[in-house]
Design a protein around this motif. Structure first.
Motif, PDB file in Angstrom:
ATOM      1  N   LEU A  92     -51.679 -19.575  56.347  1.00 50.14           N
ATOM      2  CA  LEU A  92     -50.693 -18.961  56.988  1.00 50.14           C
ATOM      3  C   LEU A  92     -50.089 -17.543  56.606  1.00 50.14           C
ATOM      4  CD1 LEU A  92     -48.306 -21.952  56.372  1.00 50.14           C
ATOM      5  CD2 LEU A  92     -49.505 -21.428  58.438  1.00 50.14           C
ATOM      6  N   ILE A 107     -49.415 -19.001  61.887  1.00 47.25           N
ATOM      7  CA  ILE A 107     -50.717 -19.330  61.417  1.00 47.25           C
ATOM      8  C   ILE A 107     -51.545 -18.149  61.636  1.00 47.25           C
ATOM      9  CG2 ILE A 107     -52.681 -20.781  62.306  1.00 47.25           C
ATOM     10  CD1 ILE A 107     -50.590 -22.700  63.294  1.00 47.25           C
ATOM     11  N   LEU A 162     -47.926 -27.762  62.489  1.00 46.70           N
ATOM     12  CA  LEU A 162     -48.567 -27.969  60.956  1.00 46.70           C
ATOM     13  C   LEU A 162     -48.722 -29.446  60.915  1.00 46.70           C
ATOM     14  CD1 LEU A 162     -46.169 -25.365  59.029  1.00 46.70           C
ATOM     15  CD2 LEU A 162     -48.661 -25.187  59.954  1.00 46.70           C
ATOM     16  N   ALA A 176     -45.752 -20.970  63.261  1.00 46.61           N
ATOM     17  CA  ALA A 176     -46.129 -22.242  62.434  1.00 46.61           C
ATOM     18  C   ALA A 176     -45.233 -23.350  62.655  1.00 46.61           C
ATOM     19  CB  ALA A 176     -46.267 -21.880  61.031  1.00 46.61           C
ATOM     20  N   PRO A 209     -45.489 -22.930  53.818  1.00 47.08           N
ATOM     21  CA  PRO A 209     -44.896 -23.161  54.957  1.00 47.08           C
ATOM     22  C   PRO A 209     -43.533 -22.772  55.028  1.00 47.08           C
ATOM     23  CG  PRO A 209     -46.403 -25.015  54.535  1.00 47.08           C
ATOM     24  CD  PRO A 209     -46.461 -23.781  53.344  1.00 47.08           C
TER      25      PRO A 209
END
Length: 138
Positions: A56, A15, A42, A37, A8
């Motif tokens: 991801l 994504i 998330l 994302a 992340p």
């Protein structure tokens, strides 16, 4: 270049797909189009870790990444050499034109890609070796 197994906090995170658990083994269900994302998206993974629900992609961090040896992603090399193929055709992937793994390993990476789960908590010896986890001396 894009990394198809990102975290992340990386740059330009999107994504790539959703982890499907309909079969015996988890598989990636690729999204038709790239999706940012966003934190609120998330957060939908809770109470699970993001990597248990989403896979991801992000900008390849090259020298900042432990898998990058200066010219190649060694994770992609290990995936292509050590894992079995899980599909017989190239998945419908929205990052393929810019994917580091595809550019480097070609079809060999793509037909193994759907089984990759970033940050596996319960990895067996094969998956630890593919991930590059050092073996403990006994």
């Amino acid at each position: 270049m894009k990394c198809p197994s990102a975290q992340p906090g990386m740059g330009d995170v999107q994504i790539l797909g959703v982890i499907s658990r309909d079969a015996d083994e988890p598989r990636l269900a690729y999204l038709d189009e790239a999706m940012p994302a966003a934190p609120e998206t998330l957060e939908l993974a809770a109470p699970l870790n993001v990597s248990q629900v989403f896979r991801l992609s992000a900008r390849c961090e090259e020298k900042k990444c432990t898998h990058f040896d200066g010219s190649h992603c060694q994770l992609a090399v290990r995936i292509a050499r050590m894992l079995p193929e899980v599909v017989d055709h190239l998945p419908a992937c929205n990052i393929r034109p810019d994917c580091r793994w595809f550019r480097q390993e070609g079809r060999a990476a793509c037909v193994r890609c759907p089984q990759i789960m970033t940050g596996m908590n319960e990895a067996d010896e094969l998956w630890q070796a593919v991930a590059g986890v050092p073996r403990l001396q006994r």
